[in-house]
Design a protein around this motif. Structure first.
Motif, PDB file in Angstrom:
ATOM      1  N   GLN A  70     -12.353  -8.602  -9.344  1.00 52.81           N
ATOM      2  CA  GLN A  70     -12.693  -9.791 -10.312  1.00 52.81           C
ATOM      3  C   GLN A  70     -12.313 -10.906  -9.920  1.00 52.81           C
ATOM      4  O   GLN A  70     -12.878 -12.075 -10.173  1.00 52.81           O
ATOM      5  N   LEU A  71     -11.098 -11.162  -9.290  1.00 55.43           N
ATOM      6  CA  LEU A  71     -10.921 -12.388  -8.636  1.00 55.43           C
ATOM      7  C   LEU A  71     -12.113 -12.951  -7.518  1.00 55.43           C
ATOM      8  O   LEU A  71     -12.163 -14.096  -7.405  1.00 55.43           O
ATOM      9  N   SER A  72     -12.550 -12.111  -6.969  1.00 53.05           N
ATOM     10  CA  SER A  72     -13.416 -12.436  -5.956  1.00 53.05           C
ATOM     11  C   SER A  72     -14.864 -13.065  -6.634  1.00 53.05           C
ATOM     12  O   SER A  72     -15.561 -13.888  -6.427  1.00 53.05           O
ATOM     13  N   LEU A  73     -15.129 -12.376  -8.053  1.00 56.80           N
ATOM     14  CA  LEU A  73     -16.270 -12.720  -8.580  1.00 56.80           C
ATOM     15  C   LEU A  73     -15.937 -14.107  -9.239  1.00 56.80           C
ATOM     16  O   LEU A  73     -16.955 -14.835  -9.242  1.00 56.80           O
ATOM     17  N   LEU A  74     -14.769 -14.087  -9.714  1.00 57.61           N
ATOM     18  CA  LEU A  74     -14.434 -15.538 -10.175  1.00 57.61           C
ATOM     19  C   LEU A  74     -14.476 -16.624  -9.318  1.00 57.61           C
ATOM     20  O   LEU A  74     -14.876 -17.744  -9.396  1.00 57.61           O
ATOM     21  N   LYS A  75     -14.184 -16.454  -8.038  1.00 58.40           N
ATOM     22  CA  LYS A  75     -14.228 -17.282  -6.971  1.00 58.40           C
ATOM     23  C   LYS A  75     -15.677 -17.695  -6.556  1.00 58.40           C
ATOM     24  O   LYS A  75     -16.070 -18.940  -6.469  1.00 58.40           O
ATOM     25  N   LYS A  76     -16.681 -16.520  -6.731  1.00 54.86           N
ATOM     26  CA  LYS A  76     -18.143 -16.972  -6.509  1.00 54.86           C
ATOM     27  C   LYS A  76     -18.648 -17.751  -7.766  1.00 54.86           C
ATOM     28  O   LYS A  76     -19.574 -18.566  -7.530  1.00 54.86           O
ATOM     29  N   GLU A  77     -18.196 -17.228  -8.805  1.00 55.95           N
ATOM     30  CA  GLU A  77     -18.623 -18.204  -9.941  1.00 55.95           C
ATOM     31  C   GLU A  77     -18.184 -19.662  -9.810  1.00 55.95           C
ATOM     32  O   GLU A  77     -19.017 -20.518 -10.279  1.00 55.95           O
ATOM     33  N   THR A  78     -17.159 -19.780  -9.743  1.00 59.42           N
ATOM     34  CA  THR A  78     -16.477 -21.010  -9.643  1.00 59.42           C
ATOM     35  C   THR A  78     -17.357 -21.975  -8.783  1.00 59.42           C
ATOM     36  O   THR A  78     -17.762 -22.941  -8.786  1.00 59.42           O
ATOM     37  N   LYS A  79     -17.708 -21.408  -7.319  1.00 65.36           N
ATOM     38  CA  LYS A  79     -18.399 -21.853  -6.455  1.00 65.36           C
ATOM     39  C   LYS A  79     -19.833 -22.263  -6.724  1.00 65.36           C
ATOM     40  O   LYS A  79     -20.283 -23.413  -6.307  1.00 65.36           O
ATOM     41  N   ASP A  80     -20.215 -21.385  -7.469  1.00 64.94           N
ATOM     42  CA  ASP A  80     -21.866 -21.491  -7.890  1.00 64.94           C
ATOM     43  C   ASP A  80     -21.719 -22.699  -9.051  1.00 64.94           C
ATOM     44  O   ASP A  80     -22.740 -23.615  -9.190  1.00 64.94           O
ATOM     45  N   TYR A  81     -20.889 -22.845  -9.904  1.00 68.73           N
ATOM     46  CA  TYR A  81     -20.882 -23.763 -10.807  1.00 68.73           C
ATOM     47  C   TYR A  81     -20.317 -25.112 -10.214  1.00 68.73           C
ATOM     48  O   TYR A  81     -21.097 -26.123 -10.624  1.00 68.73           O
ATOM     49  N   LEU A  82     -19.694 -25.506  -9.437  1.00 70.92           N
ATOM     50  CA  LEU A  82     -19.465 -26.561  -8.671  1.00 70.92           C
ATOM     51  C   LEU A  82     -20.724 -26.937  -7.769  1.00 70.92           C
ATOM     52  O   LEU A  82     -20.942 -28.259  -7.785  1.00 70.92           O
ATOM     53  N   GLN A  83     -21.525 -26.015  -7.374  1.00 70.72           N
ATOM     54  CA  GLN A  83     -22.711 -26.449  -6.409  1.00 70.72           C
ATOM     55  C   GLN A  83     -23.610 -26.867  -7.474  1.00 70.72           C
ATOM     56  O   GLN A  83     -24.472 -27.621  -7.047  1.00 70.72           O
ATOM     57  N   GLY A  84     -24.137 -26.336  -8.777  1.00 70.17           N
ATOM     58  CA  GLY A  84     -25.100 -26.682  -9.478  1.00 70.17           C
ATOM     59  C   GLY A  84     -25.355 -25.704 -10.641  1.00 70.17           C
ATOM     60  O   GLY A  84     -24.669 -24.345 -10.565  1.00 70.17           O
ATOM     61  N   PRO A  85     -26.302 -25.838 -11.454  1.00 70.57           N
ATOM     62  CA  PRO A  85     -26.793 -24.777 -12.480  1.00 70.57           C
ATOM     63  C   PRO A  85     -27.347 -23.537 -11.748  1.00 70.57           C
ATOM     64  O   PRO A  85     -28.153 -23.622 -10.822  1.00 70.57           O
ATOM     65  N   GLY A  86     -26.752 -22.569 -12.258  1.00 66.09           N
ATOM     66  CA  GLY A  86     -27.169 -21.116 -11.471  1.00 66.09           C
ATOM     67  C   GLY A  86     -27.105 -21.048  -9.994  1.00 66.09           C
ATOM     68  O   GLY A  86     -27.495 -20.206  -9.370  1.00 66.09           O
ATOM     69  N   GLY A  87     -25.992 -21.768  -9.357  1.00 65.78           N
ATOM     70  CA  GLY A  87     -25.595 -21.917  -8.056  1.00 65.78           C
ATOM     71  C   GLY A  87     -26.808 -22.711  -7.078  1.00 65.78           C
ATOM     72  O   GLY A  87     -26.737 -22.508  -5.946  1.00 65.78           O
ATOM     73  N   HIS A  88     -27.373 -23.492  -7.910  1.00 66.73           N
ATOM     74  CA  HIS A  88     -28.628 -24.131  -7.029  1.00 66.73           C
ATOM     75  C   HIS A  88     -28.303 -25.611  -7.297  1.00 66.73           C
ATOM     76  O   HIS A  88     -27.640 -26.029  -8.199  1.00 66.73           O
ATOM     77  N   GLN A  89     -28.870 -26.388  -6.330  1.00 69.20           N
ATOM     78  CA  GLN A  89     -28.639 -27.807  -6.460  1.00 69.20           C
ATOM     79  C   GLN A  89     -29.392 -28.403  -7.758  1.00 69.20           C
ATOM     80  O   GLN A  89     -30.415 -27.824  -8.267  1.00 69.20           O
ATOM     81  N   LEU A  90     -28.828 -29.704  -8.116  1.00 64.15           N
ATOM     82  CA  LEU A  90     -29.476 -29.924  -9.469  1.00 64.15           C
ATOM     83  C   LEU A  90     -30.953 -30.427  -9.431  1.00 64.15           C
ATOM     84  O   LEU A  90     -31.758 -30.230 -10.270  1.00 64.15           O
ATOM     85  N   SER A  91     -31.320 -31.033  -8.090  1.00 63.95           N
ATOM     86  CA  SER A  91     -32.670 -31.433  -7.835  1.00 63.95           C
ATOM     87  C   SER A  91     -33.610 -30.249  -7.825  1.00 63.95           C
ATOM     88  O   SER A  91     -34.784 -30.138  -8.185  1.00 63.95           O
TER      89      SER A  91
END
Length: 300
Positions: A70-91
């Motif tokens: 669960q901690l590894s999933l939380l780490k990945k979700e946080t990284k995707d959230y900081l990168q942009g919506p759905g893990g993609h860049q805003l553009s």
């Protein structure tokens, strides 16, 4: 109040060393007979022999492994959230025209879906799912039977459905689908000519909304050829417990609504059926301008 006095008197009578034995003996009948929900049980269904907490597996090693996952999933979700919506860049998110939600290429893809039928209410319809030829699609097949179970309560029968499992985030948090950037549901299917219902299930805020869903028809033409079906979200109508509601409103496409997507067949025709699904996706159709296809009413 009477129960509290009874517990106090019993504990003082047996002494401090035996209080742990007194409480279970007094609360045992209450815990065994208490129910958080309705006690109704359909005729023919077997009663539950164990409480829900008795089936839990209390393992320290499994708890540690689960915590690491669960901690590894939380780490990945946080990284995707900081990168942009759905893990993609805003553009990339703004210019996105299509998105594939589900495709069926392995058994793991099939495990994301649940098959059900009227067997749950005593019916005789059967539904199965497997990978299609060359593992390039999901094949949903079975037999529809409209015979009503003889339980004295059920009036209608004869349906089979396929429904996606709710997406779950880290620590079993609910994840919602954000489809606000699209206006059309896009599918590639091959059917046998029978009509289906495409259902969108939402997360209810109140308990009486648990049977609310948005639906629209999907007509398959049959034959050996695949067909691409586009269903605008403006066509989906609102229903509850199988009844179309007078008060209609468009589907809310933000990330606070969607939980699962499903397909249901119930055309009241006995016999075999099959539906192959290559993929399920989203489309931003710039030519579609309709906001809602049905008349709405202002509440007084």
């Amino acid at each position: 109040m009477a129960l509290a006095v009874l517990l106090r008197d019993g504990a003082s009578f047996h002494g401090g060393c035996c209080r742990h034995k007194v409480l279970p003996s007094l609360l045992g009948p209450l815990l065994s007979n208490s129910k958080l929900y309705s006690s109704y049980r359909r005729p023919g269904a077997e009663p539950k022999k164990k409480l829900s907490w008795q089936n839990a597996d209390f393992s320290f090693k499994k708890s540690i492994d689960h915590l690491k996952t669960q901690l590894s999933l939380l780490k990945k979700e946080t990284k995707d959230y900081l990168q942009g919506p759905g893990g993609h860049q805003l553009s990339q998110h703004v210019l996105e025209q299509t998105r594939v939600l589900w495709q069926f290429r392995s058994q793991e893809d099939l495990n994301k879906w649940v098959i059900s039928s009227d067997v749950e209410i005593g019916g005789k319809s059967k539904a199965y799912i497997k990978l299609g030829r060359n593992n390039q699609a999901a094949l949903l097949y079975g037999t529809l039977n409209t015979e009503v179970p003889r339980d004295g309560e059920t009036k209608y029968s004869g349906y089979c459905s396929m429904r996606s499992k709710p997406a779950v985030g880290s620590f079993n948090r609910k994840k919602y689908y954000d489809w606000s950037n699209f206006n059309t549901l896009y599918l590639r299917v091959r059917g046998d000519g029978r009509p289906w219902m495409v259902n969108i299930y939402t997360d209810p805020y109140f308990s009486h909304q648990k049977d609310d869903l948005y639906s629209y028809f999907m007509f398959t033409r049959g034959g050996p050829y695949w067909e691409e079906i586009k269903i605008p979200f403006s066509k989906f109508f609102f229903s509850s417990r199988g009844r179309v509601q007078d008060s209609q409103h468009p589907v809310w496409l933000d990330k606070a609504s969607f939980l699962t997507l499903g397909f249901t067949i119930g055309d009241k025709i006995d016999g075999p059926f099959q539906l192959e699904i290559d993929f399920i996706g989203l489309l931003n159709d710039r030519a579609h301008r309709e906001e809602f296809a049905y008349e709405t009413y202002d509440k007084n």
